[in-house]
Design a protein around this motif. Structure first.
Motif, PDB file in Angstrom:
ATOM      1  N   GLY A  39     -31.653 -21.078 -19.574  1.00 46.07           N
ATOM      2  CA  GLY A  39     -30.380 -20.462 -19.208  1.00 46.07           C
ATOM      3  C   GLY A  39     -30.138 -20.576 -17.717  1.00 46.07           C
ATOM      4  N   ILE A  40     -28.910 -20.315 -17.299  1.00 37.85           N
ATOM      5  CA  ILE A  40     -28.587 -20.321 -15.867  1.00 37.85           C
ATOM      6  C   ILE A  40     -28.085 -18.952 -15.400  1.00 37.85           C
ATOM      7  CG2 ILE A  40     -28.184 -22.801 -15.660  1.00 37.85           C
ATOM      8  CD1 ILE A  40     -25.206 -22.224 -15.960  1.00 37.85           C
ATOM      9  N   THR A  52     -28.921 -15.123 -11.684  1.00 33.79           N
ATOM     10  CA  THR A  52     -28.357 -16.448 -11.954  1.00 33.79           C
ATOM     11  C   THR A  52     -29.197 -17.501 -11.245  1.00 33.79           C
ATOM     12  OG1 THR A  52     -26.902 -16.473 -10.006  1.00 33.79           O
ATOM     13  CG2 THR A  52     -25.978 -15.528 -12.016  1.00 33.79           C
ATOM     14  N   ASP A  53     -29.179 -18.710 -11.794  1.00 34.56           N
ATOM     15  CA  ASP A  53     -29.699 -19.883 -11.096  1.00 34.56           C
ATOM     16  C   ASP A  53     -28.922 -21.081 -11.605  1.00 34.56           C
ATOM     17  OD1 ASP A  53     -30.953 -21.965  -9.895  1.00 34.56           O
ATOM     18  OD2 ASP A  53     -32.999 -21.312 -10.380  1.00 34.56           O
ATOM     19  N   ILE A  54     -27.886 -21.449 -10.849  1.00 35.21           N
ATOM     20  CA  ILE A  54     -27.017 -22.538 -11.299  1.00 35.21           C
ATOM     21  C   ILE A  54     -27.438 -23.881 -10.700  1.00 35.21           C
ATOM     22  CG2 ILE A  54     -25.034 -21.036 -11.795  1.00 35.21           C
ATOM     23  CD1 ILE A  54     -23.808 -21.827  -9.124  1.00 35.21           C
ATOM     24  N   SER A  55     -28.642 -23.921 -10.116  1.00 33.83           N
ATOM     25  CA  SER A  55     -29.088 -25.163  -9.462  1.00 33.83           C
ATOM     26  C   SER A  55     -29.153 -26.388 -10.392  1.00 33.83           C
ATOM     27  CB  SER A  55     -30.421 -24.959  -8.733  1.00 33.83           C
ATOM     28  OG  SER A  55     -31.423 -24.541  -9.607  1.00 33.83           O
ATOM     29  N   PRO A  56     -29.354 -26.229 -11.725  1.00 30.08           N
ATOM     30  CA  PRO A  56     -29.287 -27.442 -12.562  1.00 30.08           C
ATOM     31  C   PRO A  56     -27.891 -28.076 -12.578  1.00 30.08           C
ATOM     32  CG  PRO A  56     -30.346 -25.653 -13.767  1.00 30.08           C
ATOM     33  CD  PRO A  56     -29.751 -25.059 -12.520  1.00 30.08           C
ATOM     34  N   LEU A  57     -26.867 -27.306 -12.229  1.00 30.16           N
ATOM     35  CA  LEU A  57     -25.488 -27.799 -12.313  1.00 30.16           C
ATOM     36  C   LEU A  57     -24.811 -27.932 -10.960  1.00 30.16           C
ATOM     37  CD1 LEU A  57     -24.276 -25.645 -15.341  1.00 30.16           C
ATOM     38  CD2 LEU A  57     -24.888 -28.054 -15.361  1.00 30.16           C
ATOM     39  N   VAL A  58     -25.239 -27.152  -9.991  1.00 28.17           N
ATOM     40  CA  VAL A  58     -24.575 -27.151  -8.683  1.00 28.17           C
ATOM     41  C   VAL A  58     -25.622 -27.385  -7.591  1.00 28.17           C
ATOM     42  CG1 VAL A  58     -23.136 -25.832  -7.083  1.00 28.17           C
ATOM     43  CG2 VAL A  58     -22.848 -25.509  -9.549  1.00 28.17           C
ATOM     44  N   ASP A  81     -27.560 -27.637  -4.088  1.00 29.39           N
ATOM     45  CA  ASP A  81     -27.717 -26.716  -2.950  1.00 29.39           C
ATOM     46  C   ASP A  81     -27.527 -25.243  -3.308  1.00 29.39           C
ATOM     47  OD1 ASP A  81     -28.276 -28.785  -1.197  1.00 29.39           O
ATOM     48  OD2 ASP A  81     -26.158 -29.119  -0.758  1.00 29.39           O
ATOM     49  N   SER A  82     -27.540 -24.904  -4.609  1.00 26.98           N
ATOM     50  CA  SER A  82     -27.455 -23.490  -4.958  1.00 26.98           C
ATOM     51  C   SER A  82     -28.873 -22.979  -5.197  1.00 26.98           C
ATOM     52  CB  SER A  82     -26.577 -23.287  -6.179  1.00 26.98           C
ATOM     53  OG  SER A  82     -27.052 -24.081  -7.239  1.00 26.98           O
ATOM     54  N   LYS A  83     -29.031 -21.670  -5.096  1.00 25.08           N
ATOM     55  CA  LYS A  83     -30.358 -21.103  -5.295  1.00 25.08           C
ATOM     56  C   LYS A  83     -30.274 -19.929  -6.271  1.00 25.08           C
ATOM     57  CE  LYS A  83     -29.728 -18.659  -0.870  1.00 25.08           C
ATOM     58  NZ  LYS A  83     -28.617 -17.886  -1.342  1.00 25.08           N
ATOM     59  N   LYS A  84     -31.439 -19.450  -6.670  1.00 24.26           N
ATOM     60  CA  LYS A  84     -31.408 -18.321  -7.591  1.00 24.26           C
ATOM     61  C   LYS A  84     -30.881 -17.079  -6.871  1.00 24.26           C
ATOM     62  CE  LYS A  84     -36.197 -16.764  -7.235  1.00 24.26           C
ATOM     63  NZ  LYS A  84     -37.384 -16.392  -8.011  1.00 24.26           N
ATOM     64  N   GLU A  85     -30.170 -16.232  -7.617  1.00 27.04           N
ATOM     65  CA  GLU A  85     -29.584 -15.037  -7.017  1.00 27.04           C
ATOM     66  C   GLU A  85     -29.784 -13.824  -7.913  1.00 27.04           C
ATOM     67  OE1 GLU A  85     -25.919 -15.489  -4.338  1.00 27.04           O
ATOM     68  OE2 GLU A  85     -25.444 -16.750  -6.074  1.00 27.04           O
ATOM     69  N   TRP A 124     -16.046 -13.314  -0.983  1.00 26.17           N
ATOM     70  CA  TRP A 124     -15.202 -14.038  -1.924  1.00 26.17           C
ATOM     71  C   TRP A 124     -16.042 -15.171  -2.496  1.00 26.17           C
ATOM     72  CZ3 TRP A 124     -10.610 -13.182  -4.167  1.00 26.17           C
ATOM     73  CH2 TRP A 124      -9.791 -12.187  -3.621  1.00 26.17           C
ATOM     74  N   VAL A 125     -16.011 -15.307  -3.807  1.00 24.12           N
ATOM     75  CA  VAL A 125     -16.823 -16.306  -4.495  1.00 24.12           C
ATOM     76  C   VAL A 125     -15.886 -17.198  -5.307  1.00 24.12           C
ATOM     77  CG1 VAL A 125     -18.659 -16.618  -6.199  1.00 24.12           C
ATOM     78  CG2 VAL A 125     -18.692 -14.621  -4.701  1.00 24.12           C
ATOM     79  N   ASP A 126     -16.145 -18.507  -5.329  1.00 22.30           N
ATOM     80  CA  ASP A 126     -15.310 -19.386  -6.151  1.00 22.30           C
ATOM     81  C   ASP A 126     -16.173 -20.403  -6.897  1.00 22.30           C
ATOM     82  OD1 ASP A 126     -16.061 -21.185  -4.221  1.00 22.30           O
ATOM     83  OD2 ASP A 126     -14.061 -21.444  -3.366  1.00 22.30           O
ATOM     84  N   GLY A 127     -15.499 -21.342  -7.569  1.00 23.79           N
ATOM     85  CA  GLY A 127     -16.194 -22.421  -8.255  1.00 23.79           C
ATOM     86  C   GLY A 127     -17.040 -21.930  -9.417  1.00 23.79           C
ATOM     87  N   TYR A 128     -18.069 -22.712  -9.711  1.00 22.07           N
ATOM     88  CA  TYR A 128     -18.907 -22.404 -10.862  1.00 22.07           C
ATOM     89  C   TYR A 128     -19.639 -21.068 -10.696  1.00 22.07           C
ATOM     90  CZ  TYR A 128     -21.422 -23.352 -15.071  1.00 22.07           C
ATOM     91  OH  TYR A 128     -21.890 -23.259 -16.343  1.00 22.07           O
ATOM     92  N   ARG A 129     -19.939 -20.742  -9.430  1.00 15.77           N
ATOM     93  CA  ARG A 129     -20.634 -19.478  -9.150  1.00 15.77           C
ATOM     94  C   ARG A 129     -19.776 -18.288  -9.596  1.00 15.77           C
ATOM     95  NH1 ARG A 129     -21.404 -17.228  -3.443  1.00 15.77           N
ATOM     96  NH2 ARG A 129     -23.076 -15.697  -3.628  1.00 15.77           N
ATOM     97  N   ALA A 130     -18.463 -18.352  -9.315  1.00 16.91           N
ATOM     98  CA  ALA A 130     -17.548 -17.275  -9.714  1.00 16.91           C
ATOM     99  C   ALA A 130     -17.462 -17.177 -11.237  1.00 16.91           C
ATOM    100  CB  ALA A 130     -16.162 -17.518  -9.127  1.00 16.91           C
TER     101      ALA A 130
END
Ligand code: NI
Length: 178
Positions: A42-43, A59-65, A67-71, A123-129
């Protein structure tokens, strides 16, 4: 290993309560949630999905985005939404095998704390939002299928029954679910 609760479990329909103190119990839980999330590929994972009705998700969207990290999001609060809305296909570990297009705001303003108690307001956007809004719904007792049309929902009736009865399991999920 924590087991992931699926559709039919009442904990997924409860509004989760605020976390009063970020103690060892919470930190151990966060570690266990990451293990459970990664093992299910899961992400994103919210505490109610492992049976704890408290305001926490990871969350950890690093498989899809890149330079992202776990949060880690503790006591998150969406305080503002942007005007634009966009379609995106979502899946959920608690709704194995189901994927549907959901329309949500493209941008949100979120306040939250991390595992050290540090406060954020961004403010958060994109896949993270997108992922954050999906996980936030879990804290409100909502699921992504609540956002789709009555017709589409009725077409899922049989699958939802099979998830409730255990005929469809989390292991049958696709990758990168929330
Ligand atoms: Ni989910």
């Amino acid at each position: 290993m924590l087991s992931i609760r699926v559709f039919g479990d009442n904990v997924l329909r409860k509004k989760a309560t605020r976390i009063q103190s970020i103690d060892d119990d919470i930190n151990n839980l966060i570690n266990d949630m990451f293990l459970a999330m990664y093992s299910a590929e899961g992400i994103g994972l919210a505490a109610p999905q492992i049976g704890r009705s408290i305001r926490l998700f990871i969350t950890d969207i690093s498989p899809l985005v890149e330079d992202s990290k776990k949060e880690i999001f503790i006591n998150p609060q969406i305080v503002e939404y942007g005007f634009e809305r966009e379609d995106y296909e979502e899946g959920c570990l608690s709704l194995p095998t189901i994927r549907e297009v959901v329309k949500r705001p493209s941008e949100i303003r979120l306040q939250w704390q991390d595992e050290t108690g540090k406060e954020f307001d961004e403010w958060v956007d994109g896949y993270r939002a997108r992922v954050i809004q999906h996980e936030y719904d879990h804290l409100e007792g909502k699921l992504f299928i609540d956002h789709i049309s009555t017709l589409k929902r009725s077409l899922l009736k049989k699958t939802l029954k099979q998830i409730t009865s255990g005929e469809i399991e989390v292991e049958m999920s696709e990758k990168f679910e929330l």
